[in-house]
Scaffold this active site. Structure first.
Site, PDB file in Angstrom:
ATOM      1  N   TYR A  14       1.612   6.679   6.403  1.00 41.78           N
ATOM      2  CA  TYR A  14       1.585   5.563   5.463  1.00 41.78           C
ATOM      3  C   TYR A  14       1.952   4.255   6.164  1.00 41.78           C
ATOM      4  O   TYR A  14       1.236   3.254   6.060  1.00 41.78           O
ATOM      5  CB  TYR A  14       2.544   5.843   4.306  1.00 41.78           C
ATOM      6  CG  TYR A  14       2.684   4.683   3.347  1.00 41.78           C
ATOM      7  CD1 TYR A  14       1.694   4.397   2.417  1.00 41.78           C
ATOM      8  CD2 TYR A  14       3.819   3.867   3.368  1.00 41.78           C
ATOM      9  CE1 TYR A  14       1.816   3.326   1.545  1.00 41.78           C
ATOM     10  CE2 TYR A  14       3.952   2.805   2.502  1.00 41.78           C
ATOM     11  CZ  TYR A  14       2.954   2.541   1.591  1.00 41.78           C
ATOM     12  OH  TYR A  14       3.077   1.471   0.735  1.00 41.78           O
ATOM     13  N   ASP A  38       5.396  -1.348  -7.564  1.00 42.40           N
ATOM     14  CA  ASP A  38       5.838  -2.149  -6.411  1.00 42.40           C
ATOM     15  C   ASP A  38       5.838  -3.619  -6.786  1.00 42.40           C
ATOM     16  O   ASP A  38       4.787  -4.245  -6.822  1.00 42.40           O
ATOM     17  CB  ASP A  38       4.900  -1.881  -5.240  1.00 42.40           C
ATOM     18  CG  ASP A  38       5.325  -2.594  -3.962  1.00 42.40           C
ATOM     19  OD1 ASP A  38       6.309  -3.343  -3.991  1.00 42.40           O
ATOM     20  OD2 ASP A  38       4.653  -2.393  -2.944  1.00 42.40           O
TER      21      ASP A  38
END
Lengths: 123, 123
Positions: A14, A38
């Site tokens: 990631y 987020d």
């Protein structure tokens, strides 16, 4: 439940893909029906198409990432990392703590990013 | 939603109380119906009585805590910290990442601790 090593590999992939890959590459690490928040407290982003769009905002900016700490527990990981983004206004640096859950293949089923405006540094 | 400063104060109080307070003192930072999962993947501990019992296992051991990083987002915080515990077998050191949610008064409504056996160091 995935092995801890599989979870660690996905976290490493990631961070590498955020720095060097396309938005689609990052989204491919998520499951089709994954949910992303987020920062935590914002509207969740649901599904891989929306997740691809979320990361596309950063796609054309030069980014560097560095893992500071990772803790694996059950089917989850929490990790502290640094992300530096080159923008027209300077280098923006944030060190969020993210929490992810994973399916049995180590694909990301959810991501929550803990950070706020006061954690953003422009250099 | 609590102010970020209120959340930071509770995190600081939590680490101080884990080191110096009684199990009841730590549990008093939680709401009556809070849920604790430590480590993530284990059976959740529900309600202040059970939470008091959870911390009582550590009550008579000398502990030191140190905050390494904290990120506040929405009604939540993620924080990385060090805890050193003096046991008959030596000093046990862990650096978990915890995630907490808070009510409007800054009391802890949930805690999840991310760590596993491989993160435990005995010195």
């Amino acid at each position: 439940m995935p092995e801890p090593s599989v979870i660690r590999d996905t976290v490493a992939s990631y961070l590498k893909t955020v720095a060097t890959g396309s938005a689609a590459d990052v989204a491919a690490l998520y499951t089709e029906d994954a949910v992303l928040e987020d920062p935590v407290g914002s509207e969740p982003v649901r599904g891989r198409a929306a997740i691809t769009e979320f990361y596309s905002a950063l796609e054309n900016l030069r980014q560097e990432t560095e893992l500071l700490a990772v803790r694996v527990a059950g089917n989850s990981a929490a990790f502290h990392f640094r992300v530096r983004t080159e923008t027209p206004d300077g280098v923006v640096e944030i060190e969020p703590i993210d929490v992810m859950t994973f399916d049995e293949f180590g694909r990301i089923t959810s991501m929550q990013a803990f950070w706020s405006a006061e954690d953003v540094q422009v250099r």
